[in-house]
Scaffold this motif. Structure first.
Motif, PDB file in Angstrom:
ATOM      1  N   SER A  78     -14.123  -4.238  -5.479  1.00 44.01           N
ATOM      2  CA  SER A  78     -13.837  -4.612  -6.303  1.00 44.01           C
ATOM      3  C   SER A  78     -12.731  -3.605  -6.962  1.00 44.01           C
ATOM      4  CB  SER A  78     -15.010  -5.240  -7.010  1.00 44.01           C
ATOM      5  OG  SER A  78     -15.919  -4.096  -7.844  1.00 44.01           O
ATOM      6  N   GLN A  79     -13.869  -2.356  -6.818  1.00 44.33           N
ATOM      7  CA  GLN A  79     -11.981  -0.883  -7.758  1.00 44.33           C
ATOM      8  C   GLN A  79     -12.701  -0.043  -6.588  1.00 44.33           C
ATOM      9  OE1 GLN A  79     -15.467  -0.844 -11.494  1.00 44.33           O
ATOM     10  NE2 GLN A  79     -13.428  -1.347 -12.190  1.00 44.33           N
ATOM     11  N   PRO A  80     -11.448   0.238  -5.918  1.00 44.46           N
ATOM     12  CA  PRO A  80     -10.398   0.856  -4.803  1.00 44.46           C
ATOM     13  C   PRO A  80     -10.557   2.124  -5.519  1.00 44.46           C
ATOM     14  CG  PRO A  80      -9.675  -0.644  -4.467  1.00 44.46           C
ATOM     15  CD  PRO A  80     -10.095  -1.195  -5.942  1.00 44.46           C
ATOM     16  N   TRP A  81     -10.917   3.240  -4.432  1.00 40.60           N
ATOM     17  CA  TRP A  81     -10.650   4.541  -5.297  1.00 40.60           C
ATOM     18  C   TRP A  81      -9.525   5.033  -4.846  1.00 40.60           C
ATOM     19  CZ3 TRP A  81     -10.380   9.223  -3.627  1.00 40.60           C
ATOM     20  CH2 TRP A  81     -10.448  10.437  -4.122  1.00 40.60           C
ATOM     21  N   LYS A  82      -8.750   5.890  -5.277  1.00 42.12           N
ATOM     22  CA  LYS A  82      -7.029   6.332  -4.582  1.00 42.12           C
ATOM     23  C   LYS A  82      -7.660   6.785  -4.738  1.00 42.12           C
ATOM     24  CE  LYS A  82      -4.969   3.880  -7.490  1.00 42.12           C
ATOM     25  NZ  LYS A  82      -5.497   3.342  -8.458  1.00 42.12           N
ATOM     26  N   VAL A  83      -6.535   8.379  -3.854  1.00 38.92           N
ATOM     27  CA  VAL A  83      -6.652   9.902  -3.596  1.00 38.92           C
ATOM     28  C   VAL A  83      -6.330  10.340  -4.917  1.00 38.92           C
ATOM     29  CG1 VAL A  83      -6.083  11.533  -2.382  1.00 38.92           C
ATOM     30  CG2 VAL A  83      -6.924   9.573  -1.101  1.00 38.92           C
ATOM     31  N   SER A  84      -5.238   9.183  -5.559  1.00 34.11           N
ATOM     32  CA  SER A  84      -4.578  10.074  -6.641  1.00 34.11           C
ATOM     33  C   SER A  84      -5.466  10.244  -8.194  1.00 34.11           C
ATOM     34  CB  SER A  84      -3.105   8.850  -7.126  1.00 34.11           C
ATOM     35  OG  SER A  84      -3.952   7.774  -6.953  1.00 34.11           O
ATOM     36  N   ASP A  85      -6.917   9.089  -7.763  1.00 31.30           N
ATOM     37  CA  ASP A  85      -8.035   9.429  -9.120  1.00 31.30           C
ATOM     38  C   ASP A  85      -7.570  10.704  -9.445  1.00 31.30           C
ATOM     39  OD1 ASP A  85      -7.460   6.721  -9.329  1.00 31.30           O
ATOM     40  OD2 ASP A  85      -8.735   6.527  -8.447  1.00 31.30           O
ATOM     41  N   ALA A  86      -8.443  11.762  -8.036  1.00 32.66           N
ATOM     42  CA  ALA A  86      -8.974  12.966  -8.158  1.00 32.66           C
ATOM     43  C   ALA A  86      -7.259  13.492  -9.105  1.00 32.66           C
ATOM     44  CB  ALA A  86      -8.525  13.610  -6.487  1.00 32.66           C
ATOM     45  N   PRO A  87      -7.713  14.670 -10.186  1.00 31.33           N
ATOM     46  CA  PRO A  87      -7.092  15.418 -10.389  1.00 31.33           C
ATOM     47  C   PRO A  87      -5.834  16.409  -9.477  1.00 31.33           C
ATOM     48  CG  PRO A  87      -9.424  15.892 -11.316  1.00 31.33           C
ATOM     49  CD  PRO A  87      -9.707  15.251  -9.962  1.00 31.33           C
ATOM     50  N   GLU A  90       2.860   4.297  18.184  1.00 32.46           N
ATOM     51  CA  GLU A  90       3.795   5.241  18.391  1.00 32.46           C
ATOM     52  C   GLU A  90       3.014   5.505  19.577  1.00 32.46           C
ATOM     53  OE1 GLU A  90       3.510   8.577  15.895  1.00 32.46           O
ATOM     54  OE2 GLU A  90       3.042   7.347  14.080  1.00 32.46           O
ATOM     55  N   GLY A  91       3.498   5.452  20.652  1.00 32.55           N
ATOM     56  CA  GLY A  91       4.030   6.016  21.913  1.00 32.55           C
ATOM     57  C   GLY A  91       2.768   5.087  22.938  1.00 32.55           C
ATOM     58  N   GLN A  92       3.597   4.855  24.116  1.00 31.52           N
ATOM     59  CA  GLN A  92       2.453   3.943  24.887  1.00 31.52           C
ATOM     60  C   GLN A  92       1.336   4.304  24.447  1.00 31.52           C
ATOM     61  OE1 GLN A  92       2.327   4.956  29.060  1.00 31.52           O
ATOM     62  NE2 GLN A  92       2.591   3.270  29.923  1.00 31.52           N
ATOM     63  N   PHE A  93       0.235   4.302  24.206  1.00 31.18           N
ATOM     64  CA  PHE A  93      -1.070   3.641  24.055  1.00 31.18           C
ATOM     65  C   PHE A  93      -1.820   4.494  22.760  1.00 31.18           C
ATOM     66  CE2 PHE A  93      -0.932   4.908  28.666  1.00 31.18           C
ATOM     67  CZ  PHE A  93      -1.288   3.969  28.964  1.00 31.18           C
ATOM     68  N   GLY A  94      -0.615   4.643  21.325  1.00 32.09           N
ATOM     69  CA  GLY A  94      -1.189   4.526  20.732  1.00 32.09           C
ATOM     70  C   GLY A  94      -1.087   5.978  19.935  1.00 32.09           C
ATOM     71  N   THR A  95      -1.243   6.993  18.793  1.00 33.32           N
ATOM     72  CA  THR A  95      -1.522   8.095  17.918  1.00 33.32           C
ATOM     73  C   THR A  95      -2.051   7.788  17.087  1.00 33.32           C
ATOM     74  OG1 THR A  95       0.678   8.656  18.528  1.00 33.32           O
ATOM     75  CG2 THR A  95      -0.670   9.676  17.445  1.00 33.32           C
ATOM     76  N   VAL A  96      -2.981   8.756  17.145  1.00 30.47           N
ATOM     77  CA  VAL A  96      -4.244   8.681  16.667  1.00 30.47           C
ATOM     78  C   VAL A  96      -4.778   9.720  15.360  1.00 30.47           C
ATOM     79  CG1 VAL A  96      -7.601   9.402  16.828  1.00 30.47           C
ATOM     80  CG2 VAL A  96      -5.756   8.405  17.777  1.00 30.47           C
ATOM     81  N   TYR A  97      -4.428   9.903  14.532  1.00 27.35           N
ATOM     82  CA  TYR A  97      -4.536  10.713  13.301  1.00 27.35           C
ATOM     83  C   TYR A  97      -5.904  11.169  12.720  1.00 27.35           C
ATOM     84  CZ  TYR A  97       0.902  10.492  12.897  1.00 27.35           C
ATOM     85  OH  TYR A  97       1.942  10.156  13.623  1.00 27.35           O
ATOM     86  N   PRO A 138       2.044  15.636   4.323  1.00 30.33           N
ATOM     87  CA  PRO A 138       1.532  14.928   5.535  1.00 30.33           C
ATOM     88  C   PRO A 138       0.083  14.628   5.875  1.00 30.33           C
ATOM     89  CG  PRO A 138       2.436  16.534   6.585  1.00 30.33           C
ATOM     90  CD  PRO A 138       2.718  16.797   5.137  1.00 30.33           C
ATOM     91  N   LEU A 139      -1.000  16.128   5.250  1.00 28.02           N
ATOM     92  CA  LEU A 139      -1.334  15.771   4.868  1.00 28.02           C
ATOM     93  C   LEU A 139      -2.616  14.082   3.791  1.00 28.02           C
ATOM     94  CD1 LEU A 139      -3.349  19.446   5.248  1.00 28.02           C
ATOM     95  CD2 LEU A 139      -3.563  17.639   6.731  1.00 28.02           C
ATOM     96  N   LEU A 140      -1.432  14.716   3.010  1.00 30.88           N
ATOM     97  CA  LEU A 140      -2.033  14.406   1.325  1.00 30.88           C
ATOM     98  C   LEU A 140      -1.559  12.267   2.336  1.00 30.88           C
ATOM     99  CD1 LEU A 140      -2.715  13.355  -0.817  1.00 30.88           C
ATOM    100  CD2 LEU A 140       0.023  13.778  -1.688  1.00 30.88           C
ATOM    101  N   GLN A 141      -1.239  11.817   3.162  1.00 35.36           N
ATOM    102  CA  GLN A 141      -0.353  10.771   3.885  1.00 35.36           C
ATOM    103  C   GLN A 141      -2.091  10.319   4.210  1.00 35.36           C
ATOM    104  OE1 GLN A 141       2.569  10.714   7.018  1.00 35.36           O
ATOM    105  NE2 GLN A 141       2.839   8.316   5.550  1.00 35.36           N
ATOM    106  N   ILE A 142      -2.254  11.601   5.487  1.00 32.59           N
ATOM    107  CA  ILE A 142      -3.381  11.116   6.251  1.00 32.59           C
ATOM    108  C   ILE A 142      -4.381  10.695   5.511  1.00 32.59           C
ATOM    109  CG2 ILE A 142      -4.881  12.212   8.238  1.00 32.59           C
ATOM    110  CD1 ILE A 142      -2.632  13.588   8.442  1.00 32.59           C
ATOM    111  N   VAL A 143      -4.748  11.603   4.530  1.00 33.02           N
ATOM    112  CA  VAL A 143      -6.353  11.329   3.677  1.00 33.02           C
ATOM    113  C   VAL A 143      -5.848   9.724   3.092  1.00 33.02           C
ATOM    114  CG1 VAL A 143      -6.711  13.711   3.572  1.00 33.02           C
ATOM    115  CG2 VAL A 143      -5.528  13.012   1.865  1.00 33.02           C
ATOM    116  N   ARG A 181      -4.238   7.428   3.502  1.00 35.12           N
ATOM    117  CA  ARG A 181      -4.533   5.968   4.784  1.00 35.12           C
ATOM    118  C   ARG A 181      -5.490   6.175   5.222  1.00 35.12           C
ATOM    119  NH1 ARG A 181      -0.555   6.788   9.102  1.00 35.12           N
ATOM    120  NH2 ARG A 181      -1.540   4.524   9.674  1.00 35.12           N
ATOM    121  N   LEU A 182      -6.629   6.749   5.206  1.00 35.23           N
ATOM    122  CA  LEU A 182      -7.958   6.687   5.339  1.00 35.23           C
ATOM    123  C   LEU A 182      -8.670   6.302   4.337  1.00 35.23           C
ATOM    124  CD1 LEU A 182      -9.047  10.322   7.818  1.00 35.23           C
ATOM    125  CD2 LEU A 182      -9.014   8.514   8.351  1.00 35.23           C
ATOM    126  N   THR A 183      -8.416   6.345   3.068  1.00 36.64           N
ATOM    127  CA  THR A 183      -9.414   5.978   1.616  1.00 36.64           C
ATOM    128  C   THR A 183      -8.851   5.197   1.969  1.00 36.64           C
ATOM    129  OG1 THR A 183      -8.823   9.002   1.610  1.00 36.64           O
ATOM    130  CG2 THR A 183      -9.005   6.484  -0.364  1.00 36.64           C
TER     131      THR A 183
END
Length: 209
Positions: free
Chosen positions: A139-148, A48-55, A122-127, A129-131
């Motif tokens: 070995s057992q990565p936690w996912k955002v969808s693991d939270a209620p 995204e963009g000439q120099f990139g985009t930060v989220y 889009p907030l959910l997408q940011i968190v 991707r960060l996660t």
């Protein structure tokens, strides 16, 4: 950022790699609330963009986002390895004692105007991707969808997202380039022999000169 010519880094790929390697950046802005800074993990999208985009995201209680929403220019600082350089590292000191200590370091500064994001999707997408970035390799990565779902909705309401298209990039790669090859080797060897991990990390970068 003050940066003398021998130490300026202009290679976009190297700048982007430094940004990706930095786990915690510093977001700095100045607006109605004065000068503010927040330490936060970020994501770089180089497509995204000439120099990139930060989220990233901020706590809604952090009033810095209000200044950003008003169009205040923001600076993201990506610190890197750094080390004290002793004059004793320079072989040339034997012939010319006119030397003083200095500091070697790597840093990238990214400037731009941020867009503040409130919508849940889009907030959910940011968190998410960060996660995923920081859980990868476990070995057992936690996912955002693991939270209620209800709990997650509440957490999303407590934050705001930041999208910052980078308008300008500055890179500093101060690795004794202004010294002779002999002195550079002396600094590299001196830092390599140090028991300090950060000194050794800086020496590793000097091997890439």
């Amino acid at each position: 950022m003050y940066n003398s010519k021998p130490h300026q880094e202009h290679d976009i790929e190297r700048l982007h790699q430094h940004m990706r390697d930095t786990r915690l950046a510093v977001l700095i802005s100045h607006g109605d609330q004065g000068l503010m800074a927040t330490h936060l993990p970020v994501l770089l999208d180089t497509d995204e963009g000439q120099f990139g985009t930060v989220y990233a995201h901020l706590a809604r209680a952090n009033r810095q986002w209000q200044d950003l929403a008003q169009g205040a220019e923001a600076l993201l600082v990506f610190p890197g390895a750094d080390a004290y350089v002793s004059p004793s590292f320079y072989p040339s000191k034997a012939q010319n004692p006119k030397v003083v200590p200095t500091w070697n370091y790597l840093a990238v500064h990214a400037y731009g105007t941020a867009e503040v994001i409130h919508d849940a999707a889009p907030l959910l997408q940011i968190v998410s991707r960060l996660t995923e970035r920081h859980e990868q390799g476990r070995s057992q990565p936690w996912k955002v969808s693991d939270a209620p779902a209800g709990y997650l909705d509440g957490m999303l309401r407590a934050i705001v997202g930041i999208r910052l298209p980078v308008a300008r990039l500055q890179g500093a790669r101060k690795l004794s380039q202004n010294r002779s090859a002999q002195d550079i080797a002396g600094v590299r060897e001196g830092l390599s022999a140090s028991p300090d991990y950060l000194d050794q990390q800086l020496a590793a970068h000097m091997r890439q000169l």
